[in-house]
Design a protein around this motif. Structure first.
Motif, short mmCIF file in Angstrom:
data_model
loop_
_atom_site.label_atom_id
_atom_site.label_comp_id
_atom_site.label_asym_id
_atom_site.label_seq_id
_atom_site.Cartn_x
_atom_site.Cartn_y
_atom_site.Cartn_z
N LEU A 103 1.88 6.67 -9.18
CA LEU A 103 2.20 5.24 -9.10
C LEU A 103 1.49 4.58 -7.92
CD1 LEU A 103 6.03 5.37 -9.91
CD2 LEU A 103 4.16 4.77 -11.45
N LEU A 104 1.41 5.30 -6.81
CA LEU A 104 0.69 4.78 -5.64
C LEU A 104 -0.79 4.61 -5.96
CD1 LEU A 104 0.51 3.98 -2.66
CD2 LEU A 104 0.35 6.42 -2.09
N LEU A 105 -1.38 5.59 -6.61
CA LEU A 105 -2.80 5.51 -6.97
C LEU A 105 -3.06 4.33 -7.89
CD1 LEU A 105 -5.66 6.67 -6.91
CD2 LEU A 105 -5.00 8.18 -8.81
N GLY A 106 -2.16 4.09 -8.84
CA GLY A 106 -2.33 2.95 -9.73
C GLY A 106 -2.33 1.63 -8.98
N GLY A 107 -1.42 1.49 -8.01
CA GLY A 107 -1.40 0.28 -7.21
C GLY A 107 -2.66 0.11 -6.38
N VAL A 108 -3.11 1.19 -5.78
CA VAL A 108 -4.33 1.14 -4.97
C VAL A 108 -5.54 0.76 -5.84
CG1 VAL A 108 -5.96 2.58 -3.69
CG2 VAL A 108 -3.52 2.74 -3.21
N LEU A 109 -5.64 1.36 -7.02
CA LEU A 109 -6.76 1.06 -7.91
C LEU A 109 -6.71 -0.38 -8.42
CD1 LEU A 109 -7.02 4.34 -10.01
CD2 LEU A 109 -8.50 3.59 -8.14
N GLY A 110 -5.49 -0.93 -8.58
CA GLY A 110 -5.36 -2.30 -9.03
C GLY A 110 -6.00 -3.28 -8.06
N ASN A 111 -5.67 -3.15 -6.78
CA ASN A 111 -6.26 -4.03 -5.78
C ASN A 111 -7.71 -3.68 -5.48
OD1 ASN A 111 -3.99 -5.64 -5.51
ND2 ASN A 111 -3.21 -4.58 -3.72
N ILE A 128 -6.06 -11.07 -6.56
CA ILE A 128 -5.25 -12.09 -7.24
C ILE A 128 -3.78 -11.84 -6.94
CG2 ILE A 128 -4.66 -13.14 -9.44
CD1 ILE A 128 -7.57 -13.52 -8.51
N ASP A 129 -3.12 -12.78 -6.29
CA ASP A 129 -1.69 -12.73 -6.01
C ASP A 129 -1.01 -13.90 -6.71
OD1 ASP A 129 -1.90 -10.48 -4.38
OD2 ASP A 129 -2.23 -11.69 -2.58
N PHE A 130 0.20 -13.67 -7.21
CA PHE A 130 0.88 -14.76 -7.94
C PHE A 130 2.39 -14.68 -7.91
CE2 PHE A 130 0.18 -11.31 -10.88
CZ PHE A 130 1.34 -11.25 -11.62
N ILE A 131 2.97 -13.66 -7.32
CA ILE A 131 4.43 -13.50 -7.30
C ILE A 131 4.96 -13.92 -5.94
CG2 ILE A 131 6.35 -11.90 -7.59
CD1 ILE A 131 4.47 -10.12 -9.24
N ASN A 132 5.95 -14.78 -5.95
CA ASN A 132 6.56 -15.25 -4.70
C ASN A 132 8.07 -15.16 -4.81
OD1 ASN A 132 6.99 -16.41 -2.20
ND2 ASN A 132 6.80 -18.50 -2.94
N THR A 133 8.68 -14.45 -3.89
CA THR A 133 10.15 -14.35 -3.80
C THR A 133 10.54 -14.77 -2.39
OG1 THR A 133 9.83 -11.99 -3.34
CG2 THR A 133 10.49 -12.60 -5.57
N PRO A 134 10.65 -16.07 -2.15
CA PRO A 134 10.88 -16.57 -0.79
C PRO A 134 12.17 -16.08 -0.16
CG PRO A 134 11.15 -18.33 -2.40
CD PRO A 134 10.56 -17.17 -3.13
N TRP A 135 13.17 -15.71 -0.94
CA TRP A 135 14.42 -15.20 -0.40
C TRP A 135 14.24 -13.82 0.23
CZ3 TRP A 135 15.97 -10.53 -2.45
CH2 TRP A 135 15.34 -10.16 -3.65
N MET A 136 13.17 -13.10 -0.17
CA MET A 136 12.97 -11.74 0.32
C MET A 136 11.88 -11.68 1.39
SD MET A 136 12.21 -8.30 -1.93
CE MET A 136 10.68 -8.94 -2.62
N PRO A 138 8.06 -14.06 2.88
CA PRO A 138 7.21 -15.23 2.68
C PRO A 138 5.89 -14.93 1.99
CG PRO A 138 7.11 -14.50 4.96
CD PRO A 138 8.15 -13.66 4.29
N ALA A 139 5.56 -13.66 1.80
CA ALA A 139 4.26 -13.29 1.23
C ALA A 139 4.21 -13.56 -0.27
CB ALA A 139 3.98 -11.82 1.51
N ILE A 140 2.97 -13.71 -0.77
CA ILE A 140 2.71 -13.79 -2.20
C ILE A 140 2.00 -12.49 -2.57
CG2 ILE A 140 1.57 -15.10 -4.04
CD1 ILE A 140 1.68 -17.53 -2.17
N TYR A 141 2.43 -11.86 -3.64
CA TYR A 141 1.93 -10.52 -3.93
C TYR A 141 1.71 -10.35 -5.43
CZ TYR A 141 7.00 -9.99 -4.54
OH TYR A 141 8.32 -10.17 -4.91
N ASN A 142 1.44 -9.12 -5.85
CA ASN A 142 1.16 -8.81 -7.25
C ASN A 142 1.80 -7.49 -7.65
OD1 ASN A 142 -0.67 -6.70 -6.38
ND2 ASN A 142 -2.17 -8.29 -5.96
N ILE A 143 1.57 -7.07 -8.88
CA ILE A 143 2.17 -5.82 -9.38
C ILE A 143 1.68 -4.62 -8.58
CG2 ILE A 143 2.38 -4.29 -11.37
CD1 ILE A 143 3.95 -6.89 -11.64
N ALA A 144 0.39 -4.59 -8.27
CA ALA A 144 -0.15 -3.48 -7.49
C ALA A 144 0.54 -3.36 -6.14
CB ALA A 144 -1.66 -3.66 -7.31
N ASP A 145 0.76 -4.49 -5.48
CA ASP A 145 1.43 -4.47 -4.18
C ASP A 145 2.83 -3.88 -4.28
OD1 ASP A 145 -0.75 -5.70 -2.96
OD2 ASP A 145 0.02 -7.72 -3.33
N ILE A 146 3.53 -4.21 -5.36
CA ILE A 146 4.89 -3.68 -5.54
C ILE A 146 4.88 -2.16 -5.56
CG2 ILE A 146 6.83 -3.53 -7.16
CD1 ILE A 146 6.17 -6.41 -8.00
#
Length: 199
Positions: A103-111, A128-136, A138-146
């Motif tokens: 799972l870590l390798l998949g995230g690394v390869l995504g970015n 490309i970042d597009f997910i924002n959860t301001p309650w958690m 301030p960053a904007i992130y993506n599936i790979a970052d998760i």
């Protein structure tokens, strides 16, 4: 009850490769959808303030740090990917380690794919970042970052519990230390028992 036997290297490699491909595909597909359907740098509420889509192109790392040295992040991602592939080929026999590293390798390869193939050019592409959860956060992130963040936490937990790449665990020394601190009276009793009786 005996535990399950360790994985063969081929099986561990197959788990890592399969999970990595699935995460990479999910990451790139969601980025494609974001580019096709989201306005650039405009918030799109999905679940109120709980989940907002906000499309940006990030040349830097988390929180847009290091925007002027994108190539350094490309090298870092490539190095992490190489290390994981090397571990998969030579050392990993644990199912938990195989899942975490896959799972870590998949995230690394995504970015890393973004860094290599997206504008403005090879090795300096913007993620490309597009997910924002301001309650958690301030960053904007993506599936790979998760997957990168959660699996780094997972790797840390595997290290803390003492699980090795081959599936074995560290043996605690509590029993040995207990024997070493036996009461002196016990040693004297053992010595007396070993002496021959006097006549």
């Amino acid at each position: 009850m005996p535990g399950r036997p360790p994985l063969r290297k081929a099986a561990a490699g197959a788990i890592i490769a399969t999970l990595a491909v699935l995460v990479l595909a999910a990451d790139q597909f969601t980025k494609h959808l974001a580019l096709q359907n989201l306005p650039y740098e405009q918030p799109v509420p999905v679940l109120g303030d709980f989940l907002i889509f906000y499309l940006v192109r990030n040349p830097g790392a988390a929180f847009s740090l290091g925007e002027g040295v994108t190539w350094i992040f490309t090298i870092a991602l490539a190095a992490v990917a190489v290390v994981i592939v090397w571990l998969a080929a030579t050392r990993v026999k644990s199912r938990l380690w195989a899942v975490a590293l896959g799972l870590l390798l998949g995230g690394v390869l995504g970015n890393l794919t973004d860094r290599l193939l997206r504008e403005p050019g090879f090795a300096v592409g913007h993620v490309i970042d597009f997910i924002n959860t301001p309650w958690m956060m301030p960053a904007i992130y993506n599936i790979a970052d998760i997957f990168i963040v959660t699996m780094m936490i997972g790797v840390a937990l595997l290290v803390l519990v003492g699980l090795h790449f081959d599936g074995s665990r560290e043996v605690r020394q509590e029993a040995a230390s207990t024997q070493d601190t036996a009461a002196p009276g016990d040693e004297e009793a053992d010595a007396a028992a070993s002496d021959p009786p006097k006549v």
